[in-house]
Write an enzyme that holds these catalytic residues in place. Sequence first.
Site, mmCIF file in Angstrom:
data_model
loop_
_atom_site.group_PDB
_atom_site.id
_atom_site.type_symbol
_atom_site.label_atom_id
_atom_site.label_comp_id
_atom_site.label_asym_id
_atom_site.label_seq_id
_atom_site.Cartn_x
_atom_site.Cartn_y
_atom_site.Cartn_z
ATOM 1 N N ASP A 59 32.338 50.484 44.681
ATOM 2 C CA ASP A 59 33.699 50.222 44.000
ATOM 3 C C ASP A 59 34.470 50.674 45.104
ATOM 4 O O ASP A 59 34.793 52.033 45.500
ATOM 5 C CB ASP A 59 33.830 51.022 42.854
ATOM 6 C CG ASP A 59 35.241 50.816 41.931
ATOM 7 O OD1 ASP A 59 36.099 50.234 42.731
ATOM 8 O OD2 ASP A 59 35.238 51.135 40.772
ATOM 9 N N VAL A 60 35.442 49.734 45.591
ATOM 10 C CA VAL A 60 36.151 50.094 46.824
ATOM 11 C C VAL A 60 37.239 50.909 46.359
ATOM 12 O O VAL A 60 37.772 51.621 47.365
ATOM 13 C CB VAL A 60 36.817 48.814 47.322
ATOM 14 C CG1 VAL A 60 35.819 47.936 48.336
ATOM 15 C CG2 VAL A 60 37.511 47.857 46.476
ATOM 16 N N ASN B 106 37.873 41.539 51.791
ATOM 17 C CA ASN B 106 38.040 40.468 51.017
ATOM 18 C C ASN B 106 38.192 40.997 49.741
ATOM 19 O O ASN B 106 38.705 40.095 48.709
ATOM 20 C CB ASN B 106 36.923 39.411 51.195
ATOM 21 C CG ASN B 106 36.860 38.346 50.324
ATOM 22 O OD1 ASN B 106 37.513 37.573 50.247
ATOM 23 N ND2 ASN B 106 35.938 38.644 49.580
ATOM 24 N N TYR C 88 50.158 40.813 41.690
ATOM 25 C CA TYR C 88 49.379 40.051 42.706
ATOM 26 C C TYR C 88 50.135 39.677 43.919
ATOM 27 O O TYR C 88 49.788 39.944 45.180
ATOM 28 C CB TYR C 88 48.914 39.001 42.095
ATOM 29 C CG TYR C 88 47.722 38.066 43.002
ATOM 30 C CD1 TYR C 88 46.445 38.975 43.126
ATOM 31 C CD2 TYR C 88 47.935 37.095 43.618
ATOM 32 C CE1 TYR C 88 45.309 38.073 43.829
ATOM 33 C CE2 TYR C 88 47.051 36.429 44.380
ATOM 34 C CZ TYR C 88 45.852 36.908 44.626
ATOM 35 O OH TYR C 88 45.046 36.345 45.556
ATOM 36 N N LYS D 176 49.906 40.742 47.764
ATOM 37 C CA LYS D 176 49.267 40.136 49.136
ATOM 38 C C LYS D 176 50.408 40.073 50.030
ATOM 39 O O LYS D 176 49.990 39.870 51.065
ATOM 40 C CB LYS D 176 48.949 38.602 48.612
ATOM 41 C CG LYS D 176 47.974 38.618 47.864
ATOM 42 C CD LYS D 176 46.594 38.775 48.469
ATOM 43 C CE LYS D 176 45.337 39.240 47.643
ATOM 44 N NZ LYS D 176 44.194 39.395 48.329
HETATM 45 N N1 LIG Z 1 40.332 32.160 44.553
HETATM 46 C C1 LIG Z 1 41.634 31.711 45.316
HETATM 47 O O1 LIG Z 1 42.484 30.815 44.771
HETATM 48 C C2 LIG Z 1 42.284 32.902 46.174
HETATM 49 C C3 LIG Z 1 43.309 32.693 46.562
HETATM 50 C C4 LIG Z 1 43.926 33.357 47.653
HETATM 51 C C5 LIG Z 1 43.428 34.620 47.948
HETATM 52 N N2 LIG Z 1 42.400 34.826 47.270
HETATM 53 C C6 LIG Z 1 41.546 36.177 47.770
HETATM 54 O O2 LIG Z 1 40.356 36.075 48.011
HETATM 55 C C7 LIG Z 1 39.515 37.172 47.610
HETATM 56 C C8 LIG Z 1 38.416 36.995 47.003
HETATM 57 O O3 LIG Z 1 38.613 36.461 45.833
HETATM 58 P P1 LIG Z 1 37.805 35.285 45.015
HETATM 59 O O4 LIG Z 1 38.487 34.107 44.798
HETATM 60 O O5 LIG Z 1 36.598 34.963 45.860
HETATM 61 O O6 LIG Z 1 37.489 35.843 43.681
HETATM 62 P P2 LIG Z 1 36.306 36.417 43.091
HETATM 63 O O7 LIG Z 1 35.089 35.510 42.882
HETATM 64 O O8 LIG Z 1 36.661 37.087 41.550
HETATM 65 O O9 LIG Z 1 35.921 37.849 43.999
HETATM 66 C C9 LIG Z 1 36.538 38.718 44.163
HETATM 67 C C10 LIG Z 1 35.402 39.867 44.631
HETATM 68 O O10 LIG Z 1 36.170 40.837 44.871
HETATM 69 C C11 LIG Z 1 35.189 42.004 44.528
HETATM 70 N N3 LIG Z 1 35.782 43.581 43.786
HETATM 71 C C12 LIG Z 1 36.737 43.148 43.142
HETATM 72 N N4 LIG Z 1 36.931 44.579 42.784
HETATM 73 C C13 LIG Z 1 36.452 45.208 43.306
HETATM 74 C C14 LIG Z 1 36.443 46.845 43.496
HETATM 75 N N5 LIG Z 1 36.976 47.847 42.949
HETATM 76 N N6 LIG Z 1 35.179 47.257 44.343
HETATM 77 C C15 LIG Z 1 34.413 46.382 45.066
HETATM 78 N N7 LIG Z 1 34.704 44.875 45.037
HETATM 79 C C16 LIG Z 1 35.571 44.431 44.109
HETATM 80 C C17 LIG Z 1 34.320 41.487 43.476
HETATM 81 O O11 LIG Z 1 33.056 42.418 43.323
HETATM 82 P P3 LIG Z 1 32.558 43.043 42.227
HETATM 83 O O12 LIG Z 1 33.050 42.621 41.033
HETATM 84 O O13 LIG Z 1 31.126 43.011 42.127
HETATM 85 O O14 LIG Z 1 32.657 44.589 42.733
HETATM 86 C C18 LIG Z 1 34.012 40.065 44.005
HETATM 87 O O15 LIG Z 1 32.997 40.020 45.091
HETATM 88 C C19 LIG Z 1 40.537 38.174 46.849
HETATM 89 O O16 LIG Z 1 41.023 38.937 47.599
HETATM 90 C C20 LIG Z 1 41.745 36.745 46.474
HETATM 91 O O17 LIG Z 1 42.845 37.786 46.292
HETATM 92 C C21 LIG Z 1 41.571 34.096 46.460
#
Ligand SMILES: NC(=O)c1ccc[n+]([C@@H]2O[C@H](COP(=O)([O-])OP(=O)(O)OC[C@H]3O[C@@H](n4cnc5c(N)ncnc54)[C@H](OP(=O)(O)O)[C@@H]3O)[C@@H](O)[C@H]2O)c1
Length: 241
Positions: free
Chosen positions: A55-56, A82, A145, A149
Amino acid sequence: MKKILITGATSGIGRELAIQLAKKGHKVGLLGRRTERLEQLAEEIGELAFYRTLDVTDHETASVMYQGLVEEMGGMDVMILNAGVGRDTLLPKWGSDFQTIEVNVTAFVHGAHFAFNYFREQKKGHIVGMSSVASHLASGRAASYTASKHFISNYMTGLRQMGNKLELDLVVSDIRPGFVESEMTENNKNMFWVATTERAVQQMVTAIEKEKKRAYITKRWAIIAFIAAITPQFVWDRLKF
Ligand SMILES: NC(=O)c1ccc[n+]([C@@H]2O[C@H](COP(=O)([O-])OP(=O)(O)OC[C@H]3O[C@@H](n4cnc5c(N)ncnc54)[C@H](OP(=O)(O)O)[C@@H]3O)[C@@H](O)[C@H]2O)c1
């Protein structure tokens, strides 16, 4: 072959980054809270994968885990920060906003400190931060959010300047995706220009390989960023989204 740490590797963008980077022959260090997902992914990737459950936001444990994973991989060339969370709702509960700030800001900075200090010792390295096109926006539906960012992108400029000052061979890549299919966005009905995870990550991998300072994913989101940048404050103040 590079040694690449990835936070948030259990789903969505982080998971796909691990798969595509490993296919290119890089060693990948996977981090996330869901151990089963890490185990499955490590099995799928094979001998190039290493992992730690983390957990980061648990900062004391995080330092130990990052260090342990780096040692197991035999070093680190790139750290991809990420892990992130986001809510899309009007005035979420305080706990939800707090979690967004804890993960997207505080834990991001903690990871960035670890990476920067490691690369300062080694005199070179590459930090990749997962920001968003949201860094240019302000939204009543996702105030913490978008603010988080904005913080990430701004902080990465600072990291770049620190690297310059110390004359390090440090690359800092600010990745700014628009909408990408993932668990985070699966219930969002108001999306457009949505990229598949695979396509978005292909563009991210190219940007990382080319050591880009910033990259919009997909590329046309640069148009939204430009419009946002020239939109005057009084317009932002009147918006209702
Ligand atoms: N999808 C989009 O449209 C989009 C757009 C712009 C930016 N982003 C960014 O891209 C990144 C990845 O998001 P995603 O879209 O791939 O969403 P996602 O599928 O929900 O992935 C989020 C990841 O973050 C990890 N995470 C969350 N809280 C954590 C914690 N406390 N400790 C450790 N790991 C944690 C989760 O792992 P666990 O739950 O296993 O811990 C998961 O692997 C994020 O920073 C998001 O803001 C996404």
